[in-house]
Write a protein that holds these residues in place. Structure first.
Motif, PDB file in Angstrom:
ATOM      1  N   GLN A   1       0.832  -1.207   0.000  1.00 46.93           N
ATOM      2  CA  GLN A   1       0.000   0.000   0.000  1.00 46.93           C
ATOM      3  C   GLN A   1       0.873   1.267   0.000  1.00 46.93           C
ATOM      4  O   GLN A   1       0.586   2.224  -0.736  1.00 46.93           O
ATOM      5  CB  GLN A   1      -0.904   0.018   1.234  1.00 46.93           C
ATOM      6  CG  GLN A   1      -1.988  -1.028   1.236  1.00 46.93           C
ATOM      7  CD  GLN A   1      -2.705  -1.076   2.584  1.00 46.93           C
ATOM      8  OE1 GLN A   1      -2.654  -0.132   3.373  1.00 46.93           O
ATOM      9  NE2 GLN A   1      -3.380  -2.191   2.844  1.00 46.93           N
ATOM     10  N   MET A   2       1.911   1.239   0.796  1.00 47.21           N
ATOM     11  CA  MET A   2       2.772   2.421   0.899  1.00 47.21           C
ATOM     12  C   MET A   2       3.564   2.651  -0.386  1.00 47.21           C
ATOM     13  O   MET A   2       3.721   3.792  -0.830  1.00 47.21           O
ATOM     14  CB  MET A   2       3.710   2.282   2.103  1.00 47.21           C
ATOM     15  CG  MET A   2       2.962   2.377   3.427  1.00 47.21           C
ATOM     16  SD  MET A   2       3.988   2.012   4.855  1.00 47.21           S
ATOM     17  CE  MET A   2       4.982   3.479   4.921  1.00 47.21           C
ATOM     18  N   LEU A   3       4.053   1.570  -1.002  1.00 47.24           N
ATOM     19  CA  LEU A   3       4.773   1.713  -2.273  1.00 47.24           C
ATOM     20  C   LEU A   3       3.860   2.263  -3.366  1.00 47.24           C
ATOM     21  O   LEU A   3       4.264   3.120  -4.155  1.00 47.24           O
ATOM     22  CB  LEU A   3       5.377   0.370  -2.705  1.00 47.24           C
ATOM     23  CG  LEU A   3       6.664  -0.017  -1.993  1.00 47.24           C
ATOM     24  CD1 LEU A   3       7.010  -1.477  -2.255  1.00 47.24           C
ATOM     25  CD2 LEU A   3       7.807   0.883  -2.458  1.00 47.24           C
ATOM     26  N   ASN A   4       2.605   1.774  -3.409  1.00 47.82           N
ATOM     27  CA  ASN A   4       1.640   2.295  -4.382  1.00 47.82           C
ATOM     28  C   ASN A   4       1.368   3.776  -4.127  1.00 47.82           C
ATOM     29  O   ASN A   4       1.314   4.577  -5.062  1.00 47.82           O
ATOM     30  CB  ASN A   4       0.336   1.503  -4.344  1.00 47.82           C
ATOM     31  CG  ASN A   4       0.488   0.127  -4.959  1.00 47.82           C
ATOM     32  OD1 ASN A   4       1.374  -0.094  -5.792  1.00 47.82           O
ATOM     33  ND2 ASN A   4      -0.365  -0.809  -4.549  1.00 47.82           N
ATOM     34  N   ALA A   5       1.215   4.155  -2.859  1.00 52.51           N
ATOM     35  CA  ALA A   5       0.967   5.562  -2.522  1.00 52.51           C
ATOM     36  C   ALA A   5       2.168   6.424  -2.916  1.00 52.51           C
ATOM     37  O   ALA A   5       1.989   7.523  -3.457  1.00 52.51           O
ATOM     38  CB  ALA A   5       0.682   5.699  -1.029  1.00 52.51           C
ATOM     39  N   ALA A   6       3.364   5.917  -2.686  1.00 51.14           N
ATOM     40  CA  ALA A   6       4.569   6.679  -3.048  1.00 51.14           C
ATOM     41  C   ALA A   6       4.622   6.886  -4.558  1.00 51.14           C
ATOM     42  O   ALA A   6       4.912   7.998  -5.029  1.00 51.14           O
ATOM     43  CB  ALA A   6       5.830   5.948  -2.555  1.00 51.14           C
TER      44      ALA A   6
ATOM     45  N   GLU B   1       2.097   6.891  -6.702  1.00 49.75           N
ATOM     46  CA  GLU B   1       1.024   7.812  -7.090  1.00 49.75           C
ATOM     47  C   GLU B   1       1.399   9.265  -6.793  1.00 49.75           C
ATOM     48  O   GLU B   1       1.024  10.166  -7.526  1.00 49.75           O
ATOM     49  CB  GLU B   1      -0.274   7.455  -6.354  1.00 49.75           C
ATOM     50  CG  GLU B   1      -0.930   6.199  -6.862  1.00 49.75           C
ATOM     51  CD  GLU B   1      -2.119   5.776  -6.000  1.00 49.75           C
ATOM     52  OE1 GLU B   1      -2.545   6.564  -5.116  1.00 49.75           O
ATOM     53  OE2 GLU B   1      -2.612   4.656  -6.203  1.00 49.75           O
ATOM     54  N   GLU B   2       2.139   9.473  -5.707  1.00 55.89           N
ATOM     55  CA  GLU B   2       2.545  10.827  -5.306  1.00 55.89           C
ATOM     56  C   GLU B   2       3.827  11.266  -6.015  1.00 55.89           C
ATOM     57  O   GLU B   2       4.268  12.399  -5.853  1.00 55.89           O
ATOM     58  CB  GLU B   2       2.785  10.880  -3.787  1.00 55.89           C
ATOM     59  CG  GLU B   2       1.583  10.518  -2.968  1.00 55.89           C
ATOM     60  CD  GLU B   2       0.712  11.710  -2.646  1.00 55.89           C
ATOM     61  OE1 GLU B   2       1.219  12.848  -2.650  1.00 55.89           O
ATOM     62  OE2 GLU B   2      -0.482  11.502  -2.393  1.00 55.89           O
ATOM     63  N   GLY B   3       4.460  10.347  -6.760  1.00 58.15           N
ATOM     64  CA  GLY B   3       5.720  10.680  -7.428  1.00 58.15           C
ATOM     65  C   GLY B   3       6.879  10.810  -6.446  1.00 58.15           C
ATOM     66  O   GLY B   3       7.789  11.610  -6.653  1.00 58.15           O
ATOM     67  N   MET B   4       6.841  10.017  -5.377  1.00 52.64           N
ATOM     68  CA  MET B   4       7.865  10.069  -4.336  1.00 52.64           C
ATOM     69  C   MET B   4       8.601   8.747  -4.257  1.00 52.64           C
ATOM     70  O   MET B   4       8.099   7.720  -4.696  1.00 52.64           O
ATOM     71  CB  MET B   4       7.224  10.324  -2.960  1.00 52.64           C
ATOM     72  CG  MET B   4       6.361  11.528  -2.836  1.00 52.64           C
ATOM     73  SD  MET B   4       5.461  11.473  -1.288  1.00 52.64           S
ATOM     74  CE  MET B   4       6.261  12.757  -0.403  1.00 52.64           C
ATOM     75  N   SER B   5       9.760   8.813  -3.645  1.00 61.15           N
ATOM     76  CA  SER B   5      10.453   7.571  -3.321  1.00 61.15           C
ATOM     77  C   SER B   5       9.893   7.069  -1.993  1.00 61.15           C
ATOM     78  O   SER B   5       9.237   7.810  -1.257  1.00 61.15           O
ATOM     79  CB  SER B   5      11.963   7.826  -3.187  1.00 61.15           C
ATOM     80  OG  SER B   5      12.226   8.622  -2.045  1.00 61.15           O
ATOM     81  N   MET B   6      10.143   5.811  -1.703  1.00 55.78           N
ATOM     82  CA  MET B   6       9.649   5.244  -0.446  1.00 55.78           C
ATOM     83  C   MET B   6      10.244   5.987   0.765  1.00 55.78           C
ATOM     84  O   MET B   6       9.501   6.312   1.697  1.00 55.78           O
ATOM     85  CB  MET B   6       9.970   3.742  -0.402  1.00 55.78           C
ATOM     86  CG  MET B   6       9.395   3.060   0.787  1.00 55.78           C
ATOM     87  SD  MET B   6       7.585   3.093   0.758  1.00 55.78           S
ATOM     88  CE  MET B   6       7.254   1.764   1.855  1.00 55.78           C
ATOM     89  N   PRO B   7      11.572   6.282   0.798  1.00 54.79           N
ATOM     90  CA  PRO B   7      12.101   7.027   1.949  1.00 54.79           C
ATOM     91  C   PRO B   7      11.450   8.402   2.108  1.00 54.79           C
ATOM     92  O   PRO B   7      11.196   8.838   3.228  1.00 54.79           O
ATOM     93  CB  PRO B   7      13.591   7.160   1.640  1.00 54.79           C
ATOM     94  CG  PRO B   7      13.895   5.992   0.778  1.00 54.79           C
ATOM     95  CD  PRO B   7      12.656   5.789  -0.055  1.00 54.79           C
TER      96      PRO B   7
END
Length: 160
Positions: free
Chosen positions: A129-134, A136-142
């Motif tokens: 879920q967090m990787l998908n959210a990252a 979608e937001e155009g962010m890296s996981m960190p």
């Protein structure tokens, strides 16, 4: 018995007229210590300029003024300073602890973060879920984790 020639002390450096008396006294204290190669304490500088400021801001301000005037250079450590008299190149002795001051350290290009693989092993659904959210937001996981920590910290401290 032979007479060894003792080198004459260095000539006193002429100072600009725009310095306050406390700045001149601080410079003369630093100059004398540098010529002898000994360490200068904040207490010694305070005594030299006649300050009783326990926090040390008076002698620190005098040293900054001497740096701005181009008379000294200061190398800061966590537990003291080493001064260089620029006109002569003479230095005071460094403090016993030469650990660099934290303000002088270069910032790391990358900061350590929670390993994504560790998150996947411990909480696979949450990690997905967090990787998908990252993404979608155009962010890296960190970056996402850092944002979550920030938001969580602010929410946690709300109303304290």
């Amino acid at each position: 018995m032979t007479d060894e020639a003792v080198p004459p002390p260095p000539a006193r450096i002429a100072l600009p007229g725009a310095l306050y008396p406390s700045h001149i006294l601080a410079f003369r204290c630093i100059e004398a210590a540098a010529n002898e190669g000994r360490y200068v304490t904040a207490a010694e500088l305070d005594a030299a300029i006649g300050s009783e400021n326990v926090a040390g801001s008076t002698q620190a301000a005098a040293c900054r003024a001497l740096e701005r005037a181009g008379l000294i250079a200061t190398t800061k450590f966590q537990r003291g300073r080493q001064f260089t008299v620029l006109a002569t190149g003479c230095k005071t002795a460094p403090p016993r602890n030469t650990t660099p001051h934290w303000r002088t350290l270069k910032r790391p290009k990358r900061l350590p973060s929670l390993a994504t693989e560790a998150l996947r092993r411990s909480e696979p659904d949450l990690a997905r879920q967090m990787l998908n959210a990252a993404r979608e937001e155009g962010m890296s996981m960190p970056e996402l984790l850092l944002e979550l920590v920030w938001v969580g910290w602010r929410h946690r401290n709300k109303g304290r």
